[in-house]
Design a protein around this motif. Structure first.
Motif, mmCIF file in Angstrom:
data_model
loop_
_atom_site.group_PDB
_atom_site.id
_atom_site.type_symbol
_atom_site.label_atom_id
_atom_site.label_comp_id
_atom_site.label_asym_id
_atom_site.label_seq_id
_atom_site.Cartn_x
_atom_site.Cartn_y
_atom_site.Cartn_z
ATOM 1 N N VAL A 140 40.053 49.295 40.797
ATOM 2 C CA VAL A 140 40.875 48.095 40.937
ATOM 3 C C VAL A 140 40.358 47.375 42.171
ATOM 4 O O VAL A 140 40.566 47.814 43.309
ATOM 5 N N SER A 141 39.632 46.284 41.953
ATOM 6 C CA SER A 141 39.067 45.493 43.037
ATOM 7 C C SER A 141 39.786 44.151 43.111
ATOM 8 O O SER A 141 40.650 43.864 42.281
ATOM 9 N N PRO A 142 39.495 43.312 44.105
ATOM 10 C CA PRO A 142 40.236 42.060 44.284
ATOM 11 C C PRO A 142 40.316 41.218 43.011
ATOM 12 O O PRO A 142 39.318 40.992 42.332
ATOM 13 N N ASP A 143 41.537 40.755 42.736
ATOM 14 C CA ASP A 143 41.833 40.058 41.485
ATOM 15 C C ASP A 143 43.142 39.323 41.682
ATOM 16 O O ASP A 143 43.654 39.227 42.806
ATOM 17 N N GLY A 144 43.731 38.819 40.611
ATOM 18 C CA GLY A 144 45.064 38.262 40.707
ATOM 19 C C GLY A 144 46.042 39.332 41.165
ATOM 20 O O GLY A 144 45.916 40.510 40.804
ATOM 21 N N ARG A 145 47.032 38.937 41.966
ATOM 22 C CA ARG A 145 47.953 39.921 42.549
ATOM 23 C C ARG A 145 48.626 40.782 41.495
ATOM 24 O O ARG A 145 48.626 42.021 41.574
ATOM 25 N N GLN A 146 49.227 40.155 40.484
ATOM 26 C CA GLN A 146 49.937 40.913 39.458
ATOM 27 C C GLN A 146 48.983 41.779 38.661
ATOM 28 O O GLN A 146 49.321 42.895 38.255
ATOM 29 N N GLY A 147 47.771 41.283 38.456
ATOM 30 C CA GLY A 147 46.779 42.082 37.751
ATOM 31 C C GLY A 147 46.458 43.361 38.497
ATOM 32 O O GLY A 147 46.358 44.438 37.901
ATOM 33 N N MET A 148 46.278 43.277 39.812
ATOM 34 C CA MET A 148 45.966 44.467 40.603
ATOM 35 C C MET A 148 47.107 45.477 40.540
ATOM 36 O O MET A 148 46.886 46.683 40.388
ATOM 37 N N ILE A 149 48.335 44.981 40.628
ATOM 38 C CA ILE A 149 49.501 45.870 40.566
ATOM 39 C C ILE A 149 49.576 46.573 39.216
ATOM 40 O O ILE A 149 49.719 47.807 39.135
ATOM 41 N N GLU A 150 49.460 45.792 38.138
ATOM 42 C CA GLU A 150 49.627 46.380 36.806
ATOM 43 C C GLU A 150 48.462 47.277 36.422
ATOM 44 O O GLU A 150 48.648 48.316 35.779
ATOM 45 N N HIS A 151 47.263 46.926 36.813
ATOM 46 C CA HIS A 151 46.113 47.756 36.446
ATOM 47 C C HIS A 151 46.156 49.098 37.169
ATOM 48 O O HIS A 151 45.825 50.133 36.585
ATOM 49 N N ALA A 152 46.591 49.099 38.425
ATOM 50 C CA ALA A 152 46.754 50.373 39.137
ATOM 51 C C ALA A 152 47.813 51.232 38.447
ATOM 52 O O ALA A 152 47.631 52.446 38.264
ATOM 53 N N GLU A 153 48.924 50.614 38.067
ATOM 54 C CA GLU A 153 49.976 51.354 37.362
ATOM 55 C C GLU A 153 49.462 51.926 36.043
ATOM 56 O O GLU A 153 49.761 53.068 35.683
ATOM 57 N N GLN A 154 48.678 51.141 35.337
ATOM 58 C CA GLN A 154 48.174 51.573 34.025
ATOM 59 C C GLN A 154 47.162 52.707 34.160
ATOM 60 O O GLN A 154 47.177 53.653 33.365
ATOM 61 N N PHE A 155 46.294 52.637 35.160
ATOM 62 C CA PHE A 155 45.375 53.757 35.399
ATOM 63 C C PHE A 155 46.168 55.028 35.702
ATOM 64 O O PHE A 155 45.877 56.104 35.180
#
Length: 310
Positions: A140-155
């Motif tokens: 999870v690298s720099p991206d849209g804020r909500q994207g970073m939050i949700e992608h970390a949760e999904q991983f």
């Protein structure tokens, strides 16, 4: 094994002002600032953290699949990705948006004025980690804020090991947000400044974070890098560059080396050295995706640099 690389996909428009900003900005008049800089040098580069990491990982022989959102102007970048073999399976078009872009003007003192338009990147959360069924590691690298939050949760929910690399996205998160990332991630990666900011916001030192994640990797520019694990700190020497052309994208190149080492079960000493050499090769070239090499050449240079073969 494939790596899912969540992050920005962007155009970088880089301009060079052959003078010094300070000669044209009056400090006592900044409240009515109205200046124009004539830039004789301009280039447009393919960039963004996800694109850069995937490109570098491909040079090493690894497979990285960028996951991000782009806009209606993406066609030239898409052609480039096809040419160099970067997957577009998890790149989504957002109607009515531009692809993220940075406009960077640099003066003769290497000062920079940057304007960044996130555009389609703000919709990064619309793509899901679950869409990649053959990815066994992620970042999870720099991206849209909500994207970073949700992608970390999904991983974390799927049990997929991943690196959390906040980079320039760090200011978007407070201490509580960052503590949650620490507990979700398998590995954490920062530069020296980001590590200090992380400690300030979370109250956790690198050693303490390494008790909650498997490793904390901190890059220190010309001083090399440090990898903190639960029982040891690995000091990784810097790899000497043949020339110093452009540091932009060196962090992404380094992270591709981390992913490659993790994907191939390398020890931390070797993983860190692969990453360091990737950063050195990148700094020898202007732009973030203009360098290239064969794997044989990389292996020879690795042995010459560190004294042992991969």
């Amino acid at each position: 094994m494939s790596a899912l690389i969540c992050g920005s996909i962007a155009f970088d428009t880089i301009m060079v002002f052959h003078d010094q900003f300070k000669n044209h900005i009056l400090p006592e008049q900044v409240h009515i600032l109205n200046v124009s800089f004539l830039v004789s040098d301009l280039r447009r580069e393919f960039g963004g953290c996800a694109g850069n990491i995937a490109y570098n990982l491909g040079l090493l022989g690894g497979e990285g699949k960028p996951m991000g959102t782009v806009g209606s102007d993406f066609a030239p970048y898409a052609e480039w990705m096809d040419r160099v073999g970067i997957s577009q399976d998890h790149v989504r078009f957002i109607d009515g948006s531009y692809t993220a872009q940075a406009y960077i003007t640099t003066d003769q003192d290497d000062n920079q004025i940057t304007a960044f338009h996130p555009g389609a990147m703000n919709s990064a959360h619309e793509v899901k980690v679950s869409e990649c069924t053959d990815c066994t590691i992620g970042i999870v690298s720099p991206d849209g804020r909500q994207g970073m939050i949700e992608h970390a949760e999904q991983f974390a929910e799927t049990g997929t090991p991943f690196i959390f690399d906040p980079g320039q996205g760090m200011p978007m998160f407070d201490g509580d947000n960052l503590l949650k990332f620490v507990d979700q991630a398998t590995w954490l990666a920062f530069n020296d400044y980001e590590a200090k900011l992380m400690q300030e916001r979370t109250g956790l030192s690198p050693e303490q974070m390494a008790q909650r994640a498997e490793a904390v990797i901190i890059t220190r520019g010309g001083e090399g890098s440090s990898i903190y694990t639960r029982d040891k700190v690995y000091e990784i020497p810097v790899a000497s560059a043949l020339s110093l052309e452009d540091p932009t994208g060196c962090g992404d190149a380094y992270r591709s080396g981390l992913l490659y080492g993790l994907m191939n079960d390398m020890d931390w000493d070797t993983t860190g050295r692969v990453a360091a050499l990737m950063g050195a090769i990148k700094i020898e070239h202007a732009g973030t995706q203009n360098h290239k090499f064969s794997r044989d050449v990389f292996d020879v240079r690795f042995k010459q640099t560190f004294g042992y073969a991969l």
